[in-house]
Design a protein around this motif. Structure first.
Motif, short mmCIF file in Angstrom:
data_model
loop_
_atom_site.label_atom_id
_atom_site.label_comp_id
_atom_site.label_asym_id
_atom_site.label_seq_id
_atom_site.Cartn_x
_atom_site.Cartn_y
_atom_site.Cartn_z
N UNK A 56 39.74 -11.33 103.39
CA UNK A 56 38.72 -10.60 102.65
C UNK A 56 39.26 -10.19 101.29
N UNK A 57 38.35 -10.06 100.33
CA UNK A 57 38.67 -9.55 99.00
C UNK A 57 37.57 -8.58 98.60
N UNK A 58 37.97 -7.42 98.05
CA UNK A 58 37.01 -6.39 97.64
C UNK A 58 37.37 -5.92 96.24
N UNK A 59 36.35 -5.57 95.45
CA UNK A 59 36.66 -5.21 94.08
C UNK A 59 35.65 -4.24 93.49
N UNK A 60 36.15 -3.46 92.53
CA UNK A 60 35.32 -2.67 91.62
C UNK A 60 35.90 -2.86 90.24
N UNK A 61 35.07 -3.35 89.32
CA UNK A 61 35.53 -3.71 87.98
C UNK A 61 34.65 -3.01 86.95
N UNK A 62 35.27 -2.44 85.91
CA UNK A 62 34.54 -1.66 84.91
C UNK A 62 34.88 -2.16 83.51
N UNK A 63 33.86 -2.23 82.65
CA UNK A 63 34.04 -2.70 81.28
C UNK A 63 33.37 -1.72 80.32
N UNK A 64 34.17 -1.13 79.42
CA UNK A 64 33.68 -0.22 78.39
C UNK A 64 33.96 -0.84 77.03
N UNK A 65 32.91 -0.92 76.22
CA UNK A 65 33.02 -1.62 74.95
C UNK A 65 32.26 -0.83 73.89
N UNK A 66 32.88 -0.67 72.70
CA UNK A 66 32.20 0.01 71.60
C UNK A 66 32.30 -0.87 70.36
N UNK A 67 31.15 -1.25 69.82
CA UNK A 67 31.06 -2.08 68.63
C UNK A 67 30.52 -1.24 67.48
N UNK A 68 31.19 -1.31 66.32
CA UNK A 68 30.76 -0.58 65.13
C UNK A 68 30.29 -1.58 64.08
N UNK A 69 29.09 -1.37 63.56
CA UNK A 69 28.52 -2.20 62.50
C UNK A 69 28.57 -1.42 61.18
N UNK A 70 29.12 -2.06 60.15
CA UNK A 70 29.12 -1.48 58.81
C UNK A 70 28.07 -2.20 57.96
#
Length: 643
Positions: A290-304
């Motif tokens: 068996x394989x179990x997972x919890x994966x999180x992705x936080x991303x912040x993009x700034x536009x000038x």
């Protein structure tokens, strides 16, 4: 500001592998008895020999795989046999890690210091990987210790042509294996201050200097793994992995706005973390994994604001995504069959917040896959492999600030068959047919492309049928040849069309990919060498005027390592990509070809390895994306201590 050469002497990228073995709980092979996988394997020794600091570099010099550096997103991705990276499933130890929203991620953010090997399947792959493996599978296998205490520490630096420090890397691996448990820790820091363009680069108003503007990045990655082996027939492990990254977006070098895909973006946050659990129990000849997972992705993009040179903040966009799920796999031998069944589940959540009040998003998908695989050993030399998976995607949540769509679902069946024959001890041949599908991502179904697009929640799955004939021959005791002939029928491909003046994704594409891969590897008394060549041709069966973009028609990678003495070796490689078309914003084309050469000297003294070398030796002025040139000539030094 450039750093001085003195401050980098003790910083580095990794070299030769420690004595860690692969983490077997993360490996997915079709058969445990015979090699019937048709896969390529990059071992840690290969990664370190060629100085691959991230997985995009490692994969791009494998036959049939091409690097794509999306300049307008400061993002490195890969393609397999003409399919973009959104059609490639990427795993860490058998656990899916591609992004929930668009099925993609930046390959350059994943460093290689903690890897024991990379398994690469093109087309034909185990159905136990689950859904969305249409082009192929990349499985990153981590390390596992073999001694009571072991490890390595690496340091290194890259220098511009004027010997200013452009990049530093540091990595550490520590491991301990005891009677009934093991521990593994890995960490790396990669800090890119900038890079310099080739001396052949012609300055523009957007990029008037050799030092590339807005080209810095920083990647910090660490993982810790703990395993328990109470008996010879059972193993349990848990792993935590975290990547903290940030990167800048270089501006296009093209001054003409009608041609250039210009961006003034920054990513002050590109963070990914996950916790994974593994179990393996044997019951006589049977097993349950068996394989179990919890994966999180936080991303912040700034536009000038455009043409403000990153000084006038315009808006920001945040991603708050996560995935969780698992897989259960049961294997049992029956007579001369090896039968494996599996069930896998993945829940993907995507939340986006645009500070410009353009559009907020809250989507969620559920993906279920049922798989059955049989390896039938007809004789000692002949094996028939059959597989079937049923994949189902259900919308769980569809909401955005512009309205609500109805909940939908889609499913697909994916059969495959392969015949593997050992002609004799030196020669092998195989023929495989595999139907693979791609279930459209959230982005493909719902993105409105910042107001220029029209959503299409009624998209259906894409279908690719892969035909492959492979032949390998150990020509002599020192020389091995392998060839792959492939043909891929790609139907219902998602393409953008104009509807009511807006771009909309529709299932209208019908393509045929065909090609050949040739690999030749030799190991002699003092010389180790290898060559791979790929030819690929892509035809649009509905549009005779179609021009493929981003995929070279011909590519060659050649390397050699010669042992000058017992402790001193010379290494060099040559990479050629030819006949690549790239498209400008006004739909005109550029035809691109390039050749690069890297070289280095390696000296080993007891447990210490020292390296010095040159990347892009002849200072080639080349690019993968129009207006986004790659680094010119760079020097590097590396040092590694293994214990």
């Amino acid at each position: 500001m450039k750093k001085t050469i003195i401050c980098s002497i003790c910083l580095a990228s990794l070299l030769y592998a420690s004595e860690s073995e692969e983490f077997s709980l993360g490996v997915i092979d079709i058969s445990g008895k015979k090699d019937v996988n048709n896969k390529e394997v990059l071992y840690s020794e290969d990664i370190e020999l060629h100085n691959y600091n991230d997985i995009s570099e490692a994969l791009s010099e494998t036959s049939g795989i091409f690097l794509s550096n999306s300049g307008a997103r400061a993002e490195k991705t890969i393609s397999i046999r003409g399919f973009s990276s959104t059609r490639v499933a990427v795993f860490i130890d058998g656990i899916p890690i591609y992004m929930p929203y668009d099925g993609n991620f930046d390959y350059a953010r994943f460093t290689t210091a903690d890897l024991s090997k990379i398994d690469i399947s093109k087309g034909f792959s185990s159905v136990r990987y689950g859904a969305n493996t249409m082009a192929g599978v990349i499985n990153l296998i981590s390390k596992k210790p073999t001694k009571e205490f072991e490890g390595d520490i690496s340091f290194g630096s890259n220098f511009d042509d004027d010997f200013g420090v452009s990049e530093t890397t540091t990595s550490i691996n520590l491991g301990s294996k005891q009677e009934n448990y093991y521990l593994q820790f890995s960490g790396s820091i990669r800090d890119r201050d900038h890079f310099d363009l080739s001396h052949d680069y012609q300055a523009t108003s957007n990029q008037p200097t050799a030092e590339r503007i807005q080209s810095s990045s920083n990647d910090k990655k660490f993982s810790i793994k703990a395993g328990w082996t109470p008996t010879d027939d059972s193993e349990y492990a848990i792993m935590y992995s975290k990547t903290d990254a940030k990167k800048e977006q270089p501006k296009t070098t093209i001054d003409n706005n009608a041609l250039a895909r210009a961006r003034e973006w920054d990513w002050p946050q590109w963070d990914k973390e996950g916790i994974y659990a593994f179990t393996d129990n044997k019951f006589g000849d049977n097993y349950l994994k068996t394989r179990w997972f919890y994966d999180k992705f936080d991303n912040y993009l700034v536009q000038y604001q455009n043409n403000s040179n990153w000084s006038n903040f315009q808006w920001g966009s945040r991603y708050d995504d996560y995935s969780y799920g698992g897989s259960i796999e049961f294997g049992m031998p029956i007579s001369n069959h090896e039968i494996v069944s599996s069930i896998s589940y993945k829940y993907d959540s995507h939340k986006a917040y645009d500070e410009s009040d353009v559009k907020d998003e809250d989507y969620a998908d559920k993906t279920l896959s049922l798989a059955l695989e049989d390896s039938y050993f007809i004789t000692n030399d002949l094996t028939l492999v059959t597989g079937l998976s049923y994949d189902r995607l259900d919308d769980d949540k569809i909401w955005d600030s512009t309205g609500t769509y109805s909940i939908k679902s889609m499913d697909s069946f994916n059969p495959q068959i392969g015949l593997f024959y050992d002609i004799n001890e030196r020669q092998k041949i195989s023929f495989t047919i595999a139907r693979k599908t791609h279930l459209p991502t959230m982005k493909e179904r719902y993105s409105e492309k910042m107001g220029t697009g029209l959503a299409n929640p009624d998209l259906k799955e894409e279908e690719a049928t892969h035909y492959e004939l492979s032949y390998s021959n150990m020509l002599t005791d020192y020389l091995n040849l392998k060839t792959n002939l492939f043909l891929i029928d790609y139907k219902d491909a998602i393409q953008s069309v104009t509807v009511l003046g807006l771009d909309q994704n529709q299932n209208i594409g019908d393509f045929r990919h065909k090609g050949v891969e040739v690999e030749l590897n030799g190991t002699f008394e003092r010389l180790t060498t290898g060559l791979n060549y790929t030819y690929i041709d892509i035809n649009n069966r509905k549009d005779s005027d179609y021009i493929r973009t981003g995929i070279p028609k011909h590519s060659i990678f050649l390397y050699g390592k010669y042992d000058l003495t017992k402790d001193l070796s010379l290494y060099a490689n040559l990479k050629i990509e030819d006949d690549t078309y790239l498209q400008y914003r006004d739909n005109s084309y550029d035809k691109n070809s390039y050749t690069t050469v890297d070289t280095k000297l390696t000296y080993k003294y007891d447990d210490i390895t020292l390296e010095a070398g040159v990347k892009n030796l002849f200072d080639e002025n080349y690019y993968y994306d129009l207006g986004y040139y790659e680094a010119g000539r760079e020097y590097f030094i590396n040092m590694k201590y293994t214990f």
